[in-house]
Design a protein around this motif. Structure first.
Motif, PDB file in Angstrom:
ATOM      1  N   UNK A 145       0.831  -1.219   0.000  1.00 58.30           N
ATOM      2  CA  UNK A 145       0.000   0.000   0.000  1.00 58.30           C
ATOM      3  C   UNK A 145       0.858   1.258   0.000  1.00 58.30           C
ATOM      4  N   UNK A 146       1.982   1.214   0.697  1.00 51.68           N
ATOM      5  CA  UNK A 146       2.912   2.350   0.671  1.00 51.68           C
ATOM      6  C   UNK A 146       3.516   2.541  -0.709  1.00 51.68           C
ATOM      7  N   UNK A 147       3.717   1.428  -1.415  1.00 52.66           N
ATOM      8  CA  UNK A 147       4.210   1.501  -2.784  1.00 52.66           C
ATOM      9  C   UNK A 147       3.177   2.102  -3.714  1.00 52.66           C
ATOM     10  N   UNK A 148       1.908   1.780  -3.481  1.00 49.81           N
ATOM     11  CA  UNK A 148       0.835   2.377  -4.288  1.00 49.81           C
ATOM     12  C   UNK A 148       0.780   3.883  -4.040  1.00 49.81           C
TER      13      UNK A 148
ATOM     14  N   UNK B  82      10.916   8.352  -7.286  1.00 50.13           N
ATOM     15  CA  UNK B  82       9.938   7.480  -6.647  1.00 50.13           C
ATOM     16  C   UNK B  82      10.344   6.031  -6.917  1.00 50.13           C
ATOM     17  N   UNK B  83      10.228   5.186  -5.870  1.00 49.04           N
ATOM     18  CA  UNK B  83      10.408   3.747  -6.076  1.00 49.04           C
ATOM     19  C   UNK B  83       9.289   3.012  -5.364  1.00 49.04           C
ATOM     20  N   UNK B  84       8.932   1.866  -5.923  1.00 48.01           N
ATOM     21  CA  UNK B  84       7.813   1.098  -5.395  1.00 48.01           C
ATOM     22  C   UNK B  84       8.116  -0.383  -5.539  1.00 48.01           C
ATOM     23  N   UNK B  85       7.802  -1.152  -4.496  1.00 48.97           N
ATOM     24  CA  UNK B  85       7.973  -2.605  -4.545  1.00 48.97           C
ATOM     25  C   UNK B  85       6.648  -3.269  -4.174  1.00 48.97           C
ATOM     26  N   UNK B  86       6.239  -4.218  -4.980  1.00 50.37           N
ATOM     27  CA  UNK B  86       5.029  -4.977  -4.674  1.00 50.37           C
ATOM     28  C   UNK B  86       3.755  -4.162  -4.772  1.00 50.37           C
ATOM     29  N   UNK B  87       3.698  -3.256  -5.731  1.00 39.21           N
ATOM     30  CA  UNK B  87       2.504  -2.424  -5.917  1.00 39.21           C
ATOM     31  C   UNK B  87       2.327  -2.150  -7.404  1.00 39.21           C
TER      32      UNK B  87
ATOM     33  N   UNK C  92       5.729  16.027 -16.475  1.00 40.71           N
ATOM     34  CA  UNK C  92       7.071  15.915 -15.894  1.00 40.71           C
ATOM     35  C   UNK C  92       7.042  15.116 -14.598  1.00 40.71           C
ATOM     36  N   UNK C  93       6.673  13.822 -14.665  1.00 40.59           N
ATOM     37  CA  UNK C  93       6.667  13.028 -13.434  1.00 40.59           C
ATOM     38  C   UNK C  93       8.101  12.784 -12.965  1.00 40.59           C
ATOM     39  N   UNK C  94       8.278  12.508 -11.693  1.00 43.75           N
ATOM     40  CA  UNK C  94       9.630  12.202 -11.220  1.00 43.75           C
ATOM     41  C   UNK C  94      10.073  10.840 -11.758  1.00 43.75           C
ATOM     42  N   UNK C  95      11.382  10.582 -11.804  1.00 40.06           N
ATOM     43  CA  UNK C  95      11.853   9.258 -12.210  1.00 40.06           C
ATOM     44  C   UNK C  95      11.248   8.181 -11.310  1.00 40.06           C
ATOM     45  N   UNK C  96      10.955   7.021 -11.904  1.00 36.70           N
ATOM     46  CA  UNK C  96      10.275   5.944 -11.192  1.00 36.70           C
ATOM     47  C   UNK C  96      11.021   4.636 -11.374  1.00 36.70           C
ATOM     48  N   UNK C  97      11.202   3.897 -10.285  1.00 42.22           N
ATOM     49  CA  UNK C  97      11.688   2.522 -10.328  1.00 42.22           C
ATOM     50  C   UNK C  97      10.596   1.657  -9.737  1.00 42.22           C
ATOM     51  N   UNK C  98      10.028   0.782 -10.567  1.00 43.49           N
ATOM     52  CA  UNK C  98       8.966  -0.123 -10.146  1.00 43.49           C
ATOM     53  C   UNK C  98       9.555  -1.524 -10.022  1.00 43.49           C
ATOM     54  N   UNK C  99       9.476  -2.090  -8.827  1.00 47.94           N
ATOM     55  CA  UNK C  99      10.026  -3.407  -8.533  1.00 47.94           C
ATOM     56  C   UNK C  99       8.899  -4.360  -8.160  1.00 47.94           C
ATOM     57  N   UNK C 100       9.031  -5.606  -8.583  1.00 49.23           N
ATOM     58  CA  UNK C 100       8.042  -6.602  -8.201  1.00 49.23           C
ATOM     59  C   UNK C 100       8.605  -7.995  -8.356  1.00 49.23           C
ATOM     60  N   UNK C 101       7.972  -8.946  -7.711  1.00 43.54           N
ATOM     61  CA  UNK C 101       8.412 -10.333  -7.779  1.00 43.54           C
ATOM     62  C   UNK C 101       7.591 -11.147  -8.753  1.00 43.54           C
ATOM     63  N   UNK C 102       8.246 -12.110  -9.396  1.00 42.29           N
ATOM     64  CA  UNK C 102       7.564 -12.935 -10.393  1.00 42.29           C
ATOM     65  C   UNK C 102       6.566 -13.910  -9.769  1.00 42.29           C
ATOM     66  N   UNK C 103       6.614 -14.082  -8.458  1.00 38.74           N
ATOM     67  CA  UNK C 103       5.709 -15.020  -7.781  1.00 38.74           C
ATOM     68  C   UNK C 103       4.856 -14.327  -6.719  1.00 38.74           C
TER      69      UNK C 103
END
Length: 126
Positions: free
Chosen positions: A25-28, A45-50, A73-84
């Motif tokens: 939810x924090x990632x969202x 911005x970075x987000x994991x599991x969202x 002009x959104x800020x740079x984003x790194x979106x991380x997530x797991x394949x499972x």
């Protein structure tokens, strides 16, 4: 924060170089921040599991819909997530945990901004 001149963080923060990130939810919430033009001075911005794929809980948006980011002009984003990731798999139509991540990048993140990266972490092999 800028007005606070006393306390444990006084003089220790560079408010011109803040990054916001979170998990689930924090990632969202972090992803939602990335939908604005240069939000509140946030540099990245970075987000994991969202993802930006809506769960359908409440009356906000239909399940499976994607909230698009139309910021110029959104800020740079790194979106991380797991394949499972079971939660992501449950939100996807196919049961594929990476679908919500890929849809977030394709449908939700401003196309062509060149400032967003997706990293899918594979399940460990035994």
């Amino acid at each position: 924060l800028a007005a606070a001149s006393d306390g444990p963080l006084a003089g220790r923060l560079d408010l011109g170089r803040l990054a916001v990130g979170g998990h689930s939810s924090g990632g969202r919430t972090a992803l939602d921040l990335a939908s604005f033009d240069e939000p509140f001075g946030v540099a990245a911005v970075f987000s994991y599991g969202a993802s930006l794929v809506n769960s359908g809980m409440g009356a906000f948006a239909e399940r499976g819909s994607v909230l698009p980011c139309d910021a110029a002009r959104p800020p740079p984003l790194l979106l991380l997530g797991g394949s499972e990731d079971g939660v992501s798999a449950g939100l996807s139509e196919s049961g594929d945990a990476t679908e919500t991540l890929r849809r977030t990048m394709a449908e939700g993140v401003a196309p062509g901004s060149g400032r967003a990266e997706l990293c899918i972490l594979p399940a460990p092999t035994t």
